[in-house]
Design an enzyme around this catalytic site. Sequence first.
Site, PDB file in Angstrom:
ATOM      1  N   LYS A   1     -15.190 -19.420 -10.657  1.00 24.33           N
ATOM      2  CA  LYS A   1     -13.946 -19.396 -11.412  1.00 24.33           C
ATOM      3  C   LYS A   1     -12.779 -18.983 -10.525  1.00 24.33           C
ATOM      4  O   LYS A   1     -12.938 -18.230  -9.562  1.00 24.33           O
ATOM      5  CB  LYS A   1     -14.070 -18.425 -12.589  1.00 24.33           C
ATOM      6  CG  LYS A   1     -15.147 -18.803 -13.598  1.00 24.33           C
ATOM      7  CD  LYS A   1     -15.211 -17.780 -14.708  1.00 24.33           C
ATOM      8  CE  LYS A   1     -16.289 -18.131 -15.735  1.00 24.33           C
ATOM      9  NZ  LYS A   1     -16.364 -17.116 -16.820  1.00 24.33           N
TER      10      LYS A   1
ATOM     11  N   PHE B   1      -7.931 -14.243  -9.044  1.00 27.08           N
ATOM     12  CA  PHE B   1      -9.159 -14.095  -9.839  1.00 27.08           C
ATOM     13  C   PHE B   1     -10.242 -15.075  -9.377  1.00 27.08           C
ATOM     14  O   PHE B   1     -10.957 -15.664 -10.198  1.00 27.08           O
ATOM     15  CB  PHE B   1      -8.867 -14.270 -11.327  1.00 27.08           C
ATOM     16  CG  PHE B   1      -8.008 -13.178 -11.899  1.00 27.08           C
ATOM     17  CD1 PHE B   1      -8.534 -11.925 -12.154  1.00 27.08           C
ATOM     18  CD2 PHE B   1      -6.657 -13.405 -12.163  1.00 27.08           C
ATOM     19  CE1 PHE B   1      -7.746 -10.908 -12.679  1.00 27.08           C
ATOM     20  CE2 PHE B   1      -5.862 -12.394 -12.679  1.00 27.08           C
ATOM     21  CZ  PHE B   1      -6.406 -11.143 -12.937  1.00 27.08           C
ATOM     22  N   ALA B   2     -10.357 -15.262  -8.060  1.00 28.12           N
ATOM     23  CA  ALA B   2     -11.385 -16.146  -7.506  1.00 28.12           C
ATOM     24  C   ALA B   2     -12.701 -15.384  -7.459  1.00 28.12           C
ATOM     25  O   ALA B   2     -12.949 -14.574  -6.572  1.00 28.12           O
ATOM     26  CB  ALA B   2     -10.984 -16.615  -6.107  1.00 28.12           C
ATOM     27  N   ARG B   3     -13.541 -15.637  -8.450  1.00 20.78           N
ATOM     28  CA  ARG B   3     -14.803 -14.917  -8.598  1.00 20.78           C
ATOM     29  C   ARG B   3     -15.884 -15.902  -9.025  1.00 20.78           C
ATOM     30  O   ARG B   3     -15.737 -16.561 -10.054  1.00 20.78           O
ATOM     31  CB  ARG B   3     -14.674 -13.801  -9.632  1.00 20.78           C
ATOM     32  CG  ARG B   3     -13.547 -12.825  -9.341  1.00 20.78           C
ATOM     33  CD  ARG B   3     -13.303 -11.863 -10.482  1.00 20.78           C
ATOM     34  NE  ARG B   3     -12.159 -11.016 -10.237  1.00 20.78           N
ATOM     35  CZ  ARG B   3     -11.712 -10.086 -11.079  1.00 20.78           C
ATOM     36  NH1 ARG B   3     -12.326  -9.916 -12.247  1.00 20.78           N
ATOM     37  NH2 ARG B   3     -10.666  -9.341 -10.777  1.00 20.78           N
ATOM     38  N   GLY B   4     -16.938 -15.992  -8.234  1.00 17.30           N
ATOM     39  CA  GLY B   4     -17.980 -16.962  -8.532  1.00 17.30           C
ATOM     40  C   GLY B   4     -17.406 -18.366  -8.474  1.00 17.30           C
ATOM     41  O   GLY B   4     -16.762 -18.758  -7.502  1.00 17.30           O
TER      42      GLY B   4
ATOM     43  N   CYS C   1       0.832  -1.210   0.000  1.00 15.01           N
ATOM     44  CA  CYS C   1       0.000   0.000   0.000  1.00 15.01           C
ATOM     45  C   CYS C   1       0.856   1.244   0.000  1.00 15.01           C
ATOM     46  O   CYS C   1       0.395   2.318   0.348  1.00 15.01           O
ATOM     47  CB  CYS C   1      -0.935   0.003   1.207  1.00 15.01           C
ATOM     48  SG  CYS C   1      -2.210  -1.252   1.147  1.00 15.01           S
TER      49      CYS C   1
END
Length: 273
Positions: free
Chosen positions: A261, A256-259, A119
């Site tokens: 996928k 990219f852990a989405r839904g 950050c």
Amino acid sequence: MQYLHIRRREKMDNRTYLKKIIIDKVNGEDINEVEDITIEEARLNVFLNGEKAISMMCIPIDQKAHAIGFLMSENVISSMDDVEEVNISDDGLRVDIKAAVDEDSLTNLYKEKTLVSGCGGGVTGNIAGQVEVPFNQTRFVVSPDTISTEVKKFYQESELYTLTGCVHKAMIYLEDGTTVTAEDIGRHNAIDKVVGKCKLNNLDTTKSVLFVSGRLSSEMVVKAVMHKVPIVVSRTAPTHLGVTTAHKHGLTLIGFARGKKMNIYTHSGRVIG
């Protein structure tokens, strides 16, 4: 499955780190004066055996966990067995720790002071590989469905982000389904806090999944490596150094852990359908 709330829930008005302000909100041609909520940044001073070890900009919550998690991430403290006392000042801005320390790692922390990409404000002394960590050979596995379910919960149950839109979050998912969470303005701080909570409560992170918000840069992976966390998951991308670091140390890295996928970048054998 339980959700572990180690920090006591409080009404917003009692949380001194949340500040109300008045802003002008623009919506097309309409401009309205409204009340908004911002989050406070504070300087947390960590003293180790009577000497100042480091200062960290953070949200002034979970300070003991933050200090312990950071020092263990840097190998300055090896385990909770080495910690004698952890005390916090009345104003919440100083943590005093009495513990046996690794003097080489403490020296590295002061010597290297690498500004990490997490950050723009985190510091590490051990990112360049001065600390040797054994290859992670744990046989802990998790299903794709569990990852998908926990990712969804991870983003739905982010209290401070809902209030302010200004924090990152980390969550440890333990073998028995217990989850431990922490939030902070810094992604690296959130990881230190969540691992520190586990250590202070004698929870085993060697069979767990670490969920983090934001990209998986190398210092985020290094923190997981130092705590022997075998699987790290994010909804966004890793850096190349993050991937190579995970591969080298036996860590399963998922982005990219989405839904339903996800992309498994390293050591996919721990994800079993």
